[in-house]
Design a protein around this motif. Structure first.
Motif, PDB file in Angstrom:
ATOM      1  N   ALA A   1       9.685   2.886  16.782  1.00 30.48           N
ATOM      2  CA  ALA A   1       8.345   2.923  16.369  1.00 30.48           C
ATOM      3  C   ALA A   1       8.818   2.581  14.266  1.00 30.48           C
ATOM      4  N   LEU A   2       9.463   3.495  13.497  1.00 30.55           N
ATOM      5  CA  LEU A   2       8.555   3.116  11.904  1.00 30.55           C
ATOM      6  C   LEU A   2       9.347   1.956  11.635  1.00 30.55           C
ATOM      7  N   ALA A   3      10.637   1.421  12.197  1.00 31.82           N
ATOM      8  CA  ALA A   3      11.250   0.827  11.678  1.00 31.82           C
ATOM      9  C   ALA A   3      10.100  -0.657  12.333  1.00 31.82           C
ATOM     10  N   LEU A   4       9.463  -0.865  13.277  1.00 29.73           N
ATOM     11  CA  LEU A   4       8.866  -2.112  13.574  1.00 29.73           C
ATOM     12  C   LEU A   4       7.453  -1.678  12.744  1.00 29.73           C
ATOM     13  N   LEU A   5       6.926  -0.955  12.189  1.00 27.01           N
ATOM     14  CA  LEU A   5       5.741  -0.738  10.993  1.00 27.01           C
ATOM     15  C   LEU A   5       6.553  -1.353  10.244  1.00 27.01           C
ATOM     16  N   GLN A   6       7.421  -0.812   9.455  1.00 21.70           N
ATOM     17  CA  GLN A   6       8.218  -1.895   7.918  1.00 21.70           C
ATOM     18  C   GLN A   6       7.826  -3.248   8.148  1.00 21.70           C
ATOM     19  N   GLU A   7       8.228  -3.951   9.379  1.00 22.64           N
ATOM     20  CA  GLU A   7       8.354  -5.150   9.982  1.00 22.64           C
ATOM     21  C   GLU A   7       6.618  -5.581  10.363  1.00 22.64           C
ATOM     22  N   ARG A   8       5.689  -5.204  10.286  1.00 19.22           N
ATOM     23  CA  ARG A   8       4.484  -4.917  10.876  1.00 19.22           C
ATOM     24  C   ARG A   8       3.521  -4.715   9.367  1.00 19.22           C
ATOM     25  N   LEU A   9       3.896  -4.148   8.396  1.00 19.05           N
ATOM     26  CA  LEU A   9       3.343  -4.229   6.826  1.00 19.05           C
ATOM     27  C   LEU A   9       3.816  -5.767   6.365  1.00 19.05           C
ATOM     28  N   LYS A  10       4.808  -5.298   5.970  1.00 20.24           N
ATOM     29  CA  LYS A  10       6.085  -7.049   5.584  1.00 20.24           C
ATOM     30  C   LYS A  10       4.769  -8.341   5.948  1.00 20.24           C
ATOM     31  N   VAL A  11       4.272  -8.208   7.290  1.00 17.54           N
ATOM     32  CA  VAL A  11       3.009  -9.153   7.250  1.00 17.54           C
ATOM     33  C   VAL A  11       1.663  -9.246   7.313  1.00 17.54           C
ATOM     34  N   GLU A  12       1.329  -7.891   7.305  1.00 19.80           N
ATOM     35  CA  GLU A  12       0.476  -7.272   6.612  1.00 19.80           C
ATOM     36  C   GLU A  12       0.365  -7.540   4.899  1.00 19.80           C
ATOM     37  N   GLU A  13       0.813  -7.020   4.346  1.00 18.66           N
ATOM     38  CA  GLU A  13       0.570  -6.909   2.140  1.00 18.66           C
ATOM     39  C   GLU A  13       0.961  -8.715   2.358  1.00 18.66           C
ATOM     40  N   ASP A  14       1.625  -9.863   3.446  1.00 13.36           N
ATOM     41  CA  ASP A  14       1.460 -11.083   2.804  1.00 13.36           C
ATOM     42  C   ASP A  14       0.453 -11.770   2.874  1.00 13.36           C
ATOM     43  N   ALA A  15      -0.805 -11.010   4.539  1.00 13.68           N
ATOM     44  CA  ALA A  15      -1.344 -11.583   4.533  1.00 13.68           C
ATOM     45  C   ALA A  15      -3.016 -11.930   3.345  1.00 13.68           C
ATOM     46  N   PHE A  16      -2.667  -9.628   2.939  1.00 16.53           N
ATOM     47  CA  PHE A  16      -3.762  -9.128   2.485  1.00 16.53           C
ATOM     48  C   PHE A  16      -3.173 -10.025   0.456  1.00 16.53           C
ATOM     49  N   ARG A  17      -2.432 -10.526   0.159  1.00 13.82           N
ATOM     50  CA  ARG A  17      -1.505 -11.280  -1.163  1.00 13.82           C
ATOM     51  C   ARG A  17      -1.699 -12.694  -1.212  1.00 13.82           C
TER      52      ARG A  17
ATOM     53  N   GLU B   1      -1.159   3.771   4.939  1.00 12.53           N
ATOM     54  CA  GLU B   1       0.250   2.755   4.387  1.00 12.53           C
ATOM     55  C   GLU B   1      -0.336   1.576   4.381  1.00 12.53           C
ATOM     56  N   ILE B   2      -1.006   1.300   5.873  1.00 11.70           N
ATOM     57  CA  ILE B   2      -1.966  -0.318   5.527  1.00 11.70           C
ATOM     58  C   ILE B   2      -3.351  -0.470   4.248  1.00 11.70           C
ATOM     59  N   GLN B   3      -3.506   1.329   4.009  1.00 10.56           N
ATOM     60  CA  GLN B   3      -4.962   0.988   3.058  1.00 10.56           C
ATOM     61  C   GLN B   3      -4.017   1.039   1.567  1.00 10.56           C
ATOM     62  N   GLU B   4      -2.613   1.688   1.484  1.00 14.39           N
ATOM     63  CA  GLU B   4      -2.060   1.812   0.041  1.00 14.39           C
ATOM     64  C   GLU B   4      -1.508   0.445  -0.105  1.00 14.39           C
ATOM     65  N   ILE B   5      -0.781  -0.672   0.544  1.00 21.78           N
ATOM     66  CA  ILE B   5      -0.748  -2.244   0.129  1.00 21.78           C
ATOM     67  C   ILE B   5      -2.246  -2.853   0.078  1.00 21.78           C
ATOM     68  N   TYR B   6      -2.893  -2.801   0.924  1.00 21.02           N
ATOM     69  CA  TYR B   6      -4.329  -3.386   0.231  1.00 21.02           C
ATOM     70  C   TYR B   6      -5.078  -2.937  -1.292  1.00 21.02           C
ATOM     71  N   PHE B   7      -5.408  -2.045  -1.140  1.00 22.89           N
ATOM     72  CA  PHE B   7      -5.760  -1.235  -3.422  1.00 22.89           C
ATOM     73  C   PHE B   7      -4.351  -1.798  -4.267  1.00 22.89           C
ATOM     74  N   ARG B   8      -3.431  -1.721  -3.493  1.00 25.91           N
ATOM     75  CA  ARG B   8      -2.042  -1.446  -4.729  1.00 25.91           C
ATOM     76  C   ARG B   8      -2.039  -2.876  -4.810  1.00 25.91           C
ATOM     77  N   LEU B   9      -2.553  -4.251  -3.756  1.00 30.38           N
ATOM     78  CA  LEU B   9      -2.322  -5.396  -4.208  1.00 30.38           C
ATOM     79  C   LEU B   9      -4.036  -5.635  -4.747  1.00 30.38           C
ATOM     80  N   HIS B  10      -5.016  -5.135  -4.771  1.00 28.31           N
ATOM     81  CA  HIS B  10      -6.140  -5.117  -4.840  1.00 28.31           C
ATOM     82  C   HIS B  10      -6.576  -4.079  -5.900  1.00 28.31           C
ATOM     83  N   ARG B  11      -6.304  -3.664  -7.074  1.00 32.90           N
ATOM     84  CA  ARG B  11      -6.351  -2.346  -7.322  1.00 32.90           C
ATOM     85  C   ARG B  11      -7.826  -2.013  -8.412  1.00 32.90           C
TER      86      ARG B  11
END
Length: 281
Positions: free
Chosen positions: A216-232, A269-279
């Protein structure tokens, strides 16, 4: 006989963000990690779901063994098992993740009454939701919200629960050999759990997801990459905007449902990525 602390794994089949588990290993002489297969309380499930559960238990056992302990999988009525643990292992504390499902509440009340009679401390922690359901109900005037809009209004002034770090304290092996349990959860035995309860593959099914916290934690990292690309790129809901029909599923539903992944960890984790890209926000 030293006092023992028992953690009852149910839907929270993980070590990370598990406050009840951390509470269980504090100030105890012996620690027992258990999972109970209660046919009377277990909801009906198909083979794939049982396979996911079996893989999750096997993974949880492997992680506990790496810390010096193990997982005991027991079959029977919880109150009977807890009486045995109290008599044979000196159970003085029972910890568990609180379940907000009304079906489980009925069974938990029976367990609480038994523990009160035995003088066993019961510690329940809520970690499978972003908000504590009782606080949402209280904020809504004592009734559950009947719409998403009502829920958001009720939750607006309630702070979200935060995650906690994964505990790494070593756990002692239980020494009682008289418990009504499967004993050690070996690969061979884990494969039998589903069959013993009458679950068999019907058409040589291939499961879509691998069970367990590690997967589950490994799959989460893959999912976070997709979410980060979308936010970017400036959009949300990437599965709808750019669906990958032929690729492996990145759905976290099964992992969250069985508690192999904390929904709070997923959210933050999703929140951290989003606000890191949109400081600027």
């Amino acid at each position: 006989m030293g006092k023992a602390s028992v953690h009852w794994f149910r839907h929270g089949l993980r070590l990370h963000d598990n406050p009840a588990l951390l509470e269980s290993i504090m100030a105890c002489e012996k620690f027992y990690a258990i999972f109970i297969v209660d046919e009377d309380a277990t909801e009906p499930m198909g083979y794939n779901r049982m396979q996911y559960l079996t893989e999750s238990l096997r993974n949880l056992d492997a992680q506990l063994r790496a810390l010096g302990g193990q997982l005991y999988v027991m079959k029977g009525e919880p109150t009977v098992i807890f009486k045995i643990l109290h008599a044979e292992a000196g159970m003085a504390r029972l910890t568990l993740e609180q379940d907000c499902d009304a079906t489980w509440d009925k069974h938990d009340k029976v367990v609480r009454r038994l523990c009160e009679q035995l003088g066993v401390e019961v510690v329940e922690k809520m970690s499978n939701t972003l908000w504590e359901p009782s606080k949402i109900i209280e904020a809504n005037g004592g009734e559950p919200p009947h719409s998403y809009e009502m829920f958001m209004v009720s939750a607006s002034d309630i702070p979200l629960q935060v995650t906690i770090r994964r505990g790494r304290r070593a756990v002692a092996k239980p020494r009682s050999g008289k418990m009504s349990s499967y004993g050690e959860l070996t690969d061979e035995l884990a494969a039998k759990i589903g069959k013993e309860l009458g679950y068999y593959p019907e058409n040589n099914e291939l499961t879509a997801f691998e069970g367990g916290e590690t997967a589950a934690l490994a799959l989460l990292q893959e999912r976070l990459k997709v979410e980060e690309d979308a936010f970017r790129d400036g959009y949300i809901l990437p599965n709808q905007v750019n669906p990958d029909i032929l690729g492996p599923s990145l759905s976290m539903s099964a992992a969250i449902r069985f508690g192999c992944l904390s929904v709070r960890k997923f959210y933050w984790e999703i929140q951290e990525i989003y606000f890191r890209l949109h400081r600027r926000l």
